[in-house]
Design a protein around this motif. Structure first.
Motif, PDB file in Angstrom:
ATOM      1  N   LYS A 244      27.309 -16.453   8.814  1.00  0.00           N
ATOM      2  CA  LYS A 244      26.928 -15.297   9.631  1.00  0.00           C
ATOM      3  C   LYS A 244      25.576 -15.499  10.310  1.00  0.00           C
ATOM      4  CE  LYS A 244      29.625 -11.993   6.936  1.00  0.00           C
ATOM      5  NZ  LYS A 244      29.635 -10.757   6.154  1.00  0.00           N
ATOM      6  N   LYS A 245      25.404 -16.654  10.926  1.00  0.00           N
ATOM      7  CA  LYS A 245      24.206 -17.016  11.680  1.00  0.00           C
ATOM      8  C   LYS A 245      22.962 -17.172  10.809  1.00  0.00           C
ATOM      9  CE  LYS A 245      25.740 -14.957  16.046  1.00  0.00           C
ATOM     10  NZ  LYS A 245      25.380 -14.100  17.194  1.00  0.00           N
ATOM     11  N   ILE A 246      23.158 -17.208   9.494  1.00  0.00           N
ATOM     12  CA  ILE A 246      22.044 -17.377   8.569  1.00  0.00           C
ATOM     13  C   ILE A 246      22.265 -18.668   7.780  1.00  0.00           C
ATOM     14  CG2 ILE A 246      20.756 -16.351   6.648  1.00  0.00           C
ATOM     15  CD1 ILE A 246      21.831 -13.621   7.575  1.00  0.00           C
ATOM     16  N   ILE A 247      21.200 -19.447   7.612  1.00  0.00           N
ATOM     17  CA  ILE A 247      21.261 -20.675   6.837  1.00  0.00           C
ATOM     18  C   ILE A 247      20.666 -20.404   5.458  1.00  0.00           C
ATOM     19  CG2 ILE A 247      20.570 -23.098   6.735  1.00  0.00           C
ATOM     20  CD1 ILE A 247      20.395 -23.078   9.769  1.00  0.00           C
ATOM     21  N   HIS A 248      21.322 -20.936   4.417  1.00  0.00           N
ATOM     22  CA  HIS A 248      20.948 -20.639   3.035  1.00  0.00           C
ATOM     23  C   HIS A 248      20.682 -21.922   2.260  1.00  0.00           C
ATOM     24  CE1 HIS A 248      23.614 -17.459   4.579  1.00  0.00           C
ATOM     25  NE2 HIS A 248      22.959 -16.619   3.813  1.00  0.00           N
ATOM     26  N   TRP A 249      19.631 -21.890   1.439  1.00  0.00           N
ATOM     27  CA  TRP A 249      19.306 -22.977   0.517  1.00  0.00           C
ATOM     28  C   TRP A 249      19.149 -22.395  -0.889  1.00  0.00           C
ATOM     29  CZ3 TRP A 249      17.114 -22.406   5.284  1.00  0.00           C
ATOM     30  CH2 TRP A 249      17.097 -23.501   6.157  1.00  0.00           C
ATOM     31  N   ILE A 250      19.705 -23.067  -1.907  1.00  0.00           N
ATOM     32  CA  ILE A 250      19.402 -22.703  -3.292  1.00  0.00           C
ATOM     33  C   ILE A 250      18.081 -23.360  -3.679  1.00  0.00           C
ATOM     34  CG2 ILE A 250      20.053 -23.022  -5.709  1.00  0.00           C
ATOM     35  CD1 ILE A 250      22.863 -22.666  -5.058  1.00  0.00           C
ATOM     36  N   TYR A 259      17.285 -18.342   6.317  1.00  0.00           N
ATOM     37  CA  TYR A 259      16.656 -18.391   7.650  1.00  0.00           C
ATOM     38  C   TYR A 259      17.679 -17.865   8.648  1.00  0.00           C
ATOM     39  CZ  TYR A 259      14.408 -19.933  11.918  1.00  0.00           C
ATOM     40  OH  TYR A 259      13.824 -19.952  13.160  1.00  0.00           O
ATOM     41  N   ASP A 260      17.331 -16.783   9.343  1.00  0.00           N
ATOM     42  CA  ASP A 260      18.234 -16.129  10.287  1.00  0.00           C
ATOM     43  C   ASP A 260      18.064 -16.760  11.665  1.00  0.00           C
ATOM     44  OD1 ASP A 260      19.743 -14.465  11.867  1.00  0.00           O
ATOM     45  OD2 ASP A 260      19.019 -12.605  10.981  1.00  0.00           O
ATOM     46  N   THR A 261      19.080 -17.509  12.121  1.00  0.00           N
ATOM     47  CA  THR A 261      18.984 -18.185  13.415  1.00  0.00           C
ATOM     48  C   THR A 261      19.147 -17.237  14.590  1.00  0.00           C
ATOM     49  OG1 THR A 261      21.361 -18.696  13.427  1.00  0.00           O
ATOM     50  CG2 THR A 261      19.891 -20.309  12.414  1.00  0.00           C
ATOM     51  N   SER A 262      19.603 -16.001  14.350  1.00  0.00           N
ATOM     52  CA  SER A 262      19.749 -15.043  15.455  1.00  0.00           C
ATOM     53  C   SER A 262      18.412 -14.473  15.883  1.00  0.00           C
ATOM     54  CB  SER A 262      20.691 -13.900  15.058  1.00  0.00           C
ATOM     55  OG  SER A 262      20.129 -13.117  14.017  1.00  0.00           O
ATOM     56  N   GLN A 263      17.400 -14.601  15.023  1.00  0.00           N
ATOM     57  CA  GLN A 263      16.049 -14.159  15.381  1.00  0.00           C
ATOM     58  C   GLN A 263      15.363 -15.313  16.093  1.00  0.00           C
ATOM     59  OE1 GLN A 263      15.009 -11.025  14.700  1.00  0.00           O
ATOM     60  NE2 GLN A 263      16.888 -10.522  13.607  1.00  0.00           N
ATOM     61  N   ILE A 272      12.256 -10.250   8.023  1.00  0.00           N
ATOM     62  CA  ILE A 272      13.632 -10.117   8.514  1.00  0.00           C
ATOM     63  C   ILE A 272      14.270 -11.486   8.689  1.00  0.00           C
ATOM     64  CG2 ILE A 272      15.066  -9.364  10.450  1.00  0.00           C
ATOM     65  CD1 ILE A 272      13.177  -7.076  10.885  1.00  0.00           C
ATOM     66  N   GLN A 273      13.515 -12.406   9.271  1.00  0.00           N
ATOM     67  CA  GLN A 273      14.085 -13.714   9.570  1.00  0.00           C
ATOM     68  C   GLN A 273      14.254 -14.572   8.320  1.00  0.00           C
ATOM     69  OE1 GLN A 273      12.025 -15.957  12.586  1.00  0.00           O
ATOM     70  NE2 GLN A 273      13.910 -16.998  13.147  1.00  0.00           N
ATOM     71  N   CYS A 274      13.369 -14.445   7.351  1.00  0.00           N
ATOM     72  CA  CYS A 274      13.401 -15.266   6.149  1.00  0.00           C
ATOM     73  C   CYS A 274      13.290 -14.382   4.912  1.00  0.00           C
ATOM     74  CB  CYS A 274      12.258 -16.286   6.156  1.00  0.00           C
ATOM     75  SG  CYS A 274      12.218 -17.326   7.625  1.00  0.00           S
ATOM     76  N   ARG A 275      14.194 -14.581   3.966  1.00  0.00           N
ATOM     77  CA  ARG A 275      14.200 -13.772   2.757  1.00  0.00           C
ATOM     78  C   ARG A 275      14.443 -14.665   1.550  1.00  0.00           C
ATOM     79  NH1 ARG A 275      14.954  -8.217   3.446  1.00  0.00           N
ATOM     80  NH2 ARG A 275      15.602  -7.534   5.527  1.00  0.00           N
ATOM     81  N   LEU A 276      14.205 -14.080   0.371  1.00  0.00           N
ATOM     82  CA  LEU A 276      14.636 -14.671  -0.891  1.00  0.00           C
ATOM     83  C   LEU A 276      15.687 -13.755  -1.490  1.00  0.00           C
ATOM     84  CD1 LEU A 276      11.287 -15.861  -2.534  1.00  0.00           C
ATOM     85  CD2 LEU A 276      12.994 -17.248  -1.346  1.00  0.00           C
ATOM     86  N   ILE A 277      16.848 -14.303  -1.793  1.00  0.00           N
ATOM     87  CA  ILE A 277      17.939 -13.536  -2.389  1.00  0.00           C
ATOM     88  C   ILE A 277      18.117 -14.002  -3.824  1.00  0.00           C
ATOM     89  CG2 ILE A 277      20.404 -13.026  -2.291  1.00  0.00           C
ATOM     90  CD1 ILE A 277      20.333 -13.434   0.687  1.00  0.00           C
ATOM     91  N   ASP A 278      18.161 -13.071  -4.757  1.00  0.00           N
ATOM     92  CA  ASP A 278      18.401 -13.417  -6.152  1.00  0.00           C
ATOM     93  C   ASP A 278      19.837 -13.866  -6.343  1.00  0.00           C
ATOM     94  OD1 ASP A 278      15.834 -12.809  -7.130  1.00  0.00           O
ATOM     95  OD2 ASP A 278      16.317 -10.670  -7.218  1.00  0.00           O
ATOM     96  N   LEU A 279      20.018 -14.910  -7.143  1.00  0.00           N
ATOM     97  CA  LEU A 279      21.356 -15.269  -7.572  1.00  0.00           C
ATOM     98  C   LEU A 279      21.838 -14.250  -8.611  1.00  0.00           C
ATOM     99  CD1 LEU A 279      21.076 -19.150  -7.907  1.00  0.00           C
ATOM    100  CD2 LEU A 279      22.276 -17.870  -6.145  1.00  0.00           C
ATOM    101  N   PRO A 280      23.130 -14.209  -8.917  1.00  0.00           N
ATOM    102  CA  PRO A 280      23.638 -13.238  -9.895  1.00  0.00           C
ATOM    103  C   PRO A 280      22.832 -13.286 -11.195  1.00  0.00           C
ATOM    104  CG  PRO A 280      25.462 -14.360  -8.848  1.00  0.00           C
ATOM    105  CD  PRO A 280      24.223 -15.036  -8.359  1.00  0.00           C
ATOM    106  N   SER A 281      22.441 -12.121 -11.699  1.00  0.00           N
ATOM    107  CA  SER A 281      21.552 -12.058 -12.860  1.00  0.00           C
ATOM    108  C   SER A 281      22.238 -12.471 -14.149  1.00  0.00           C
ATOM    109  CB  SER A 281      21.001 -10.640 -13.012  1.00  0.00           C
ATOM    110  OG  SER A 281      22.068  -9.712 -13.147  1.00  0.00           O
ATOM    111  N   ASP A 282      23.577 -12.397 -14.207  1.00  0.00           N
ATOM    112  CA  ASP A 282      24.282 -12.723 -15.438  1.00  0.00           C
ATOM    113  C   ASP A 282      24.943 -14.093 -15.389  1.00  0.00           C
ATOM    114  OD1 ASP A 282      27.485 -11.083 -14.869  1.00  0.00           O
ATOM    115  OD2 ASP A 282      26.098 -12.072 -13.510  1.00  0.00           O
TER     116      ASP A 282
END
Length: 423
Positions: A244-250, A259-263, A272-282
């Motif tokens: 969805k136009k976003i590149i993801h790295w673990i 990193y959101d390439t649409s921005q 908005i352009q760069c975030r940290l997303i938590d992996l599943p907590s369990d």
């Protein structure tokens, strides 16, 4: 006999003349309803047809017609591609198609589905294989070497078009490269994170855009420490994943860097352009170096991990839903968690998740280690595991890609002043 031949030639010329004289609007409507293979053959009918079919506006018309005539499109053909490390690969092996024992699209069985047309490009050793780094929307990003990337090439293995990128601003020994291609027009972005051994709250993204034809830096500060490399290896041995136009790295601390390439504005809001997303907590990962994997299935980001301790041997799969980078990070939904002793036949030893099926959330692909070095498919719903093909122990795990055929071959944008390569 000669008279019959002459008559047939005259009839053929009249047909070609008639078709060439068709109004362009009518010709466009006819061509858009034909199979892609037929359309490409018709490029040789006349120069006007070649010009029309090669026009980017024709590609858009074809997609519009496709949505009208096929409101419920069939699933695109796909195949798993992999390569061996460059010092182990025979000269004649460039792109390998896994799952050959299953039905695959004729395109993938054709000897023309190869990267031999890039042979020797950017390398002193013309026999050295091309290093495939990423795939997106029918295009392949490659380099001349595994480390110290100083040049990149974007190509379409179906049309044999390719283009070289300008040299990046810095040369890193280790680098993780993301690749995002826009459908139809083929505009793309290459996003790199250079290798550094320690943890840091600051990440420097090096971005190349086919629209600007330039490399630019974007320095982003996070609230938490992130770490992408350990001992020179990318965490989890998997490259960046576009979705969805976003590149993801673990990264090492159980988070995903985005990193959101649409921005497109380099000065846009970092939150908005760069975030940290938590992996599943369990997730209960015991070896977070190599057991986790992110990928895309049905245009949604998925996460899989395999726990391989003596007390806990299971595999879990999650889907990230309500995911909108501008609103928030979404929420993880557990789709499956099964024990390996519940699988038929039982999966003994270690199992390394390798790839997701791009169309079926029920199926993942994994490597069975160490006694049976094989690629296997695991149906999480039926809990049936099938060995598909034996693998050499030199298989590069982090260079396995699900290559999905787009409805129309994606064009390669012209980057330099020289024409786009075409064999």
């Amino acid at each position: 006999m000669e008279l019959c031949t002459i008559k047939r030639q005259r009839i053929r010329r009249r047909r070609v003349s008639f078709l060439s004289d068709l109004p362009e609007s009518l010709l466009l409507e006819i061509l858009c309803r034909l199979p892609v293979k037929s359309i490409f053959r018709f490029k040789s009918v006349a120069k006007s047809w070649l010009s029309l079919i090669s026009d980017p506006l024709f590609h858009k018309s074809y997609f519009r017609c496709l949505r009208i005539t096929r409101p419920r499109p069939t699933r695109p053909a796909w195949a798993l591609l992999y390569r061996y490390p460059d010092d182990q690969s025979p000269e004649d092996l460039w792109l390998h198609v896994l799952l050959k024992r299953q039905r695959v699209h004729p395109v993938f069985e054709s000897p023309n589905f190869t990267l031999r047309f890039l042979s020797g490009v950017g390398r002193e050793d013309r026999k050295a294989p091309t290093i495939v780094l990423a795939v997106s929307n029918g295009l392949i990003l490659s380099a001349a070497t595994q480390d110290w990337h100083d040049c990149y090439y974007v190509c379409n293995p179906l049309t044999k078009q390719w283009s070289a990128l300008p040299k990046p601003p810095r040369i890193h020994k280790w680098v993780s490269v993301g690749f995002m291609v826009e459908p139809i027009e083929g505009n793309f972005q290459v996003v790199r994170i250079g290798g550094y051994q320690g943890s840091s709250k600051v990440v420097n993204f090096e971005i190349f855009s086919s629209k600007t034809r330039q490399w630019k830096d974007k320095m982003v500060s996070f609230d938490l420490l992130v770490r992408l490399f350990i001992g020179g290896h990318i965490i989890n041995y998997h490259q960046a994943v576009p979705c969805k136009k976003i590149i993801h790295w673990i990264e090492y601390n159980n988070k995903i860097i985005t990193y959101d390439t649409s921005q497109t504005d380099i000065g846009s809001d970092d939150t908005i352009q760069c975030r940290l997303i938590d992996l599943p907590s369990d997730q209960m990962i015991e070896d977070k170096m190599i057991r986790g994997m992110i990928g895309v299935c049905q245009d949604h980001l998925h996460y899989c991990h395999a726990a391989n301790s003596s007390q806990n041997q299971n595999v879990g799969v999650w889907e990230l839903r309500n995911y909108n980078n501008e609103v928030g990070e979404g929420n993880w939904i557990l789709l499956y968690r099964i024990r390996f002793d519940e699988v038929n036949p039982s999966v003994s030893g270690l199992a390394q998740p390798l790839a997701f099926h791009p169309h079926s959330p029920d199926t993942i692909y994994l490597i069975r280690l160490p006694n049976m070095l094989r690629l296997a498919s695991l149906n999480l719903r039926t809990r049936v595991c099938r060995d598909l093909v034996p693998l050499k122990d030199v298989l590069a795990w982090w260079t396995v890609f699900a290559f999905v055929l787009p409805p129309w071959p994606t064009p390669v944008p012209q980057i330099s002043s020289a024409p786009v390569g075409l064999q």
